[in-house]
Write an enzyme that holds these catalytic residues in place. Structure first.
Site: not given
Lengths: 573, 249, 252
Positions: A122, A235, A237, A251, A254, A285, A350
């Site tokens: 990730f 944040q 996204h 969403l 990721e 991000r 997000h």
């Protein structure tokens, strides 16, 4: 007025039934406390179910070189060193145990060849670290905790909204709430309260968050005298859906990029080469979100104002197996077959890095007896959260909060409830029924979302933020006059009028903090101050509610001990 | 001129009610839940609708659209004929609270009857992916309760006291087929949860938004396990002979 | 925003707000299953025209006491109980006939006749559905005979040959095999009953078997219908040839 409400008493009251709330409840229960969990929705519907990618924990099942120190370093780097070092340390050290525990309660993760928990790569994580269940890890987690919870004897108050914390001489005494279904009132008496209410995304127009994410816990804590911290760090996204309009913000995990998805602009350029040639699509991000935003702003966006995210170069069967819910989501909602063509994506609000300021070990806020964990708490993620660190945050600090809350409840005497506070809370809650104007809470909410979206978004300027503060004042006045139709029986207009109050409080805290931080760091990007400022690396913004007004202070970032500094210094990438 | 649709929405509570028609402008890609939000925001602020994520992941917004049990967040307006009103009614099998919101608390009470996961004593925590695959299908359930709503044993025959419903057979299948679980829930399935009431007519499978093959993969395998323990003389004898001691619940 | 009349329909047979023609689902079931039932009953009692040359009708195989030494009725009656029981207790057919013949329910989210006592499969007679696996054992036994019949159908006076009947009988037993081996009970017995494939003895092999049966099982409905039609047609073909109504075409 005493006949207007029922009263319930618990040692520990937990507000919110997502991952953090349920984990806290299980821990407090294990300590022998009587535990109540209050949640705005039905049990099992919390926002945790939306978490897709996985739980970050340095178990080293796939990459044997992984260990807590690397996880700690990744987390601090991702947060641009604004993180509370102790929280980052505890988080990295305890996450593997929390994951194993989940497995022992019945969760079934994807497996490696030799039967251990499989881990995937990730953004921002050095090693393959995310324990996962396809792209529905959060659902697995919440179901596991929920089913364990109901059998351990937690009292759950479903569809019940807390609108005010009650205090007794500076410490927590209970909470005032109403049942959504009937509109009847309920007062909880508790020695300890854990805030686990999640984030604030519903104050923005384009968000991946569910309706519950209205910042209730932060607003409650703030009004009860607790400090909020790092509120400027929201944040975005990088990949939310942008078309059709109805699904805007939903969403796109990721994991699409983790599995090899490529970002392109209208003219077909792989634009991440310009912004982060080394990490490309798997940059953090904040960077990817800003890159997409910039492409659109400079006229290279797609038809509906986004970027193309393409995974169709992978075999169709592979995509369907690894990203089943993404495949269905685009097929059903946007008529796009992601195995054949690109998705249109753009940034979406997000996650909230900031929140209630807590002690690292106990998750206790600055108000005795008031604890906070998960997204509602600040500190672990600094200025930017890494993907996968949220689910582990919920487990590690949910457990710590539950433990400390039960412990606190053992040590203190029963608080007493103050009728004046209850009466005041009731009056406030029922005010929209007696307001006579034509102001609709829905209209105020729409306008609030516009203000936050346009003025307190990914890129910020002093001018915009100042205007936002003025607009928020006007919105506060409008919200106070908002009136509702109908009865108290399950009345969403009425519910929203309370949610609005919370959203306005957190929006103001975000804007105030963002205005003060004259630098760009992590998720906070100022066009007028585009660089990081070493002075601000040493300071957290603190928001307190004093004398009916929101005040901002600065507080030094806690100094890290030398051994941890050593870890950060190693392998300076 | 913007395209419009008429939504015929139930308004009322446990005592009764009627449908009310609302005109709603249609945007591209709009789903029924968007239309309900439009009604809330512009026409009827107190319209009660239960929803959370609007992304098909939480299973809150179940209702009956044109007579079919659906998640309203996954029901596209352009898949519905807009030349006549679109009816949106609450789930029929559960007591009405208000408008589209029903009382689903019965499901939570049933869930409590199901003994939680309990690992076999002394298990090693190694699990093979081939054992996980089967169970993961059941774990996809988002508890929208559409299967409970459509199941005729509950919907038409009101067997709430004797029958657990498809959702909880899926849950038990996930526990029973968990490679490390040490409990046996066959007796419970037969006696308290009434799996025999299911006549496998598959409506639960038809409505499941997560495409869990409820009947074939959960209910029928559980029925076969109940047969093993209670109806098949050979396996019953065999168990006796082997002296199997299962931890029955 | 004009009010319209109350709409929540009361439960009675056929009450629904579904806009589609839900009843078209059950009509083919009624016609085909009902038609087959009538045809099979007539043929079972007929007690003649069941074999010709190397062909024998699947309704009459294995042929028991054709000379009526101890069984005075049609030999088919001794046989048909097996296949009938297998299909009657089949998890797929149960769905089909509960819906089409018992209207329980007629279709999803469609009302049933009011005030009906419902006991599902908890009481007699439907509790007997639980013995499905024993009919499976019987069905496997029958398959052995039917494969033998199919094999024999290629030998005309001990010389190899292929007639249309050979193909009909072979195709039929192939479909019956697919139907039998896609059975839910078999899926359970083959491996589905295990909680942990990787820890059981012969776990890998049973996992593969279970997965194989599962793959077939996904098409159980398809096999159920196609084998029903093929078995009826095979009998019909043999009968037509046996009574001389048509001539079996020799292909080889």
């Amino acid at each position: 007025m005493t006949a207007n409400y029922e009263t319930r008493e618990h040692d520990v009251l937990i507000i919110g039934a997502g991952g953090a709330g349920l984990r806290a409840a299980l821990e407090a229960l294990a300590q022998g406390a009587s535990v109540g969990v209050v949640c705005k929705s039905l049990l099992g519907k919390a926002h945790t179910v939306m978490a897709e990618g996985g739980i970050a924990a340095a178990m080293a099942n796939v990459d044997p070189a992984d260990n807590w120190k690397t996880h700690f370093r990744d987390t601090m780097r991702g947060g641009k060193f604004l993180n509370n070092w102790r929280m980052a340390q505890l988080h990295a050290q305890e996450a593997p145990d929390r994951v194993r525990e989940l497995e022992q309660w019945g969760a079934l993760f994807d497996r490696t060849e030799d039967g251990a928990i499989l881990q995937r790569a990730f953004g921002g994580h050095t090693f393959k670290r995310l324990c996962h269940v396809g792209d529905r890890t959060g659902l697995e987690m919440i179901r596991t905790l929920q089913d364990r919870g109901v059998h351990q004897g937690i009292d759950v108050y479903m569809e019940c909204t807390v609108t005010r914390l009650l205090t007794d001489g500076g410490r927590v005494a209970g909470a005032f709430a109403y049942w959504r279904e009937t509109g009847r009132l309920i007062v909880f008496k508790a020695k300890s309260i854990v805030i686990a209410t999640g984030g604030i995304g519903k104050a923005w127009r384009v968000t991946s968050n569910s309706w519950e994410y209205t910042g209730d816990g932060m607003a409650l804590a703030c009004e009860a005298g607790a400090e909020l911290m790092d509120m400027e760090f929201v944040q975005f996204h990088p990949t939310g859906m942008v078309w059709p309009p109805g699904v805007q913000g939903i969403l796109v995990t990721e994991a699409v990029r983790g599995e090899g998805g490529i970002l392109r602009n209208k003219v077909g350029e792989r634009f991440m080469e310009r912004y982060d040639p080394k990490r490309m699509e798997l940059s953090t991000r904040d960077v990817v979100a800003r890159s997409i935003y910039t492409e659109v702003k400079e006229g290279r966006g797609t038809e509906h104002g986004g970027a193309y995210l393409d995974i169709s170069h992978k075999p169709a069967e592979y995509v369907k197996k690894k990203l089943p819910s993404m495949y269905h989501q685009f097929k059903e909602l946007a008529d796009v077959d992601i195995t054949k063509g690109p998705m249109e994506v753009g940034p979406t609000c997000h996650y909230m890095m900031g929140g209630v300021r807590v002690d690292a070990e106990t998750a206790q806020s600055t108000v005795p007896g008031l604890f906070a964990a998960g997204e509602a708490a600040a500190g672990l993620h600094g200025s930017n959260r890494l993907g996968g660190n949220s689910l582990s945050d919920l487990l590690v600090f949910g457990r710590r909060a539950g433990l400390a809350a039960a412990d606190h409840a053992k040590r203190v005497a029963a608080p007493s409830l103050d009728n004046a506070q209850i009466e005041q809370a009731e009056k406030e809650l029922l005010a929209p029924f007696s307001n006579t104007g034509t102001e609709s809470p829905y209209a105020v909410h729409r306008d609030l979302q516009e203000v936050m979206q346009n003025l307190v978004g990914i890129y910020r300027t002093q001018e915009d933020l100042k205007k936002a503060l003025l607009d928020l004042e006007k919105l506060k006045a409008r919200a106070a006059k908002a009136s509702v139709e109908g009865s108290r029986l399950f009345n969403p207009g009425w519910h929203l009028s309370y949610d609005l109050k919370s959203m306005l409080i957190v929006s103001e805290a975000v804007t105030l903090s963002a205005l003060a931080r004259t630098e760009s760091r992590g998720a906070h990007s100022r066009i007028d101050y585009p660089n990081a400022d070493p002075v601000w690396e040493k300071k957290n913004n603190i928001i307190v509610h004093e004398g009916g007004e929101m005040k901002r202070r600065e507080s030094p970032v806690p100094e890290m001990p030398p051994d941890l500094k050593q870890i950060l210094a190693e392998d300076k990438a | 001129m913007m395209k419009e649709a008429t939504l015929r929405v139930f308004r009322g509570d446990s005592k009764g009610g009627q449908t009310v028609d609302y005109r709603v402008p249609i945007a591209p890609g709009m789903v029924v839940l968007d239309a309900l939000h439009y009604i809330q925001g512009h026409l009827a602020p107190d319209l009660a609708v239960r929803w959370n994520c609007k992304a098909g992941k939480c299973g809150s917004c179940s209702a009956e659209v044109n007579g079919r049990p659906r998640l309203t967040c996954k029901t596209r307006m352009d898949d519905l004929p807009v030349d006549q009103p679109i009816t949106v009614l609450p789930m029929k099998s559960f007591p009405r609270i208000k408008d589209l919101v029903t009382d689903v608390s019965w499901n939570y009470r049933v869930n409590r009857k199901i003994p939680a996961f309990e690992p076999r004593p002394g298990v090693e925590w190694k699990i093979s992916q081939l054992d996980v695959d089967r169970v993961q299908e059941f774990r996809k359930c988002i508890e929208c309760f559409l299967c409970q709503n459509v199941c005729h044993v509950l919907r038409e025959h009101d067997k709430m006291e004797q029958f657990a419903g498809p959702r909880f057979f899926v849950r038990i299948a996930g526990l029973e087929m968990h490679p490390l679980d040490g409990r046996d829930r066959a007796g419970l399935l037969k006696d308290q949860l009434g799996i025999g009431f299911c006549n496998i007519t598959k409506c639960c499978t038809e409505v499941c938004p997560e495409e869990i093959r409820i009947t074939d993969n959960a209910i029928i395998p559980l029925k076969e396990r109940v047969v093993d323990e209670f109806y098949d003389p050979l396996t019953m004898l065999f168990r006796k002979f082997r002296g199997d001691k299962v931890q029955s619940v | 925003m004009a009010d319209s009349p109350p709409v929540l329909p009361e439960s009675r047979l056929g009450s629904t707000l579904r806009r589609d023609s839900w009843w078209v689902e059950i009509i083919p079931v009624v016609v085909v299953l009902g038609g087959f039932g009538i045809y099979a009953t007539l043929r079972a009692f007929e007690g003649t025209y069941y074999s010709w040359g190397p062909y024998i009708s699947p309704f009459y195989s294995p042929l028991i006491d054709p000379q009526h030494h101890w069984w005075p009725f049609s030999p088919a009656l001794l046989i048909l109980l097996g296949p009938l029981g297998f299909r009657a207790t089949c998890y797929y057919y149960r769905k089909a006939y509960y819906r089409a013949f018992f209207l329980d329910p007629p279709a999803c989210a469609v009302g049933e006749p009011a005030n009906r006592k419902y006991r599902g499969e908890t009481a007699f007679p439907f509790i007997l559905q639980n013995v499905h696996r024993y009919f499976l054992y019987l069905a496997v036994l029958f398959l052995i005979f039917l494969w033998k019949d199919a094999f024999r159908s290629f030998f005309f006076d001990s010389r190899f040959g292929v007639g249309v009947g050979s193909i009909v009988l072979t195709l039929n037993v192939a479909l019956l095999t697919l139907y039998t081996f896609s059975c839910h009970s078999l899926r359970h017995l083959a491996g589905g009953k295990l909680d942990c494939f990787s820890c059981a003895s012969f776990g890998r092999a049973r996992f593969s078997t279970w997965r194989g049966v599962s793959l077939l099982n996904e098409r159980h409905m398809l096999f159920a219908w196609s084998s029903l039609i093929s078995v009826g047609f095979a009998d019909f073909y043999v009968r037509m040839v046996a009574c001389g109504a048509i001539h079996d075409l020799r292909l080889l």
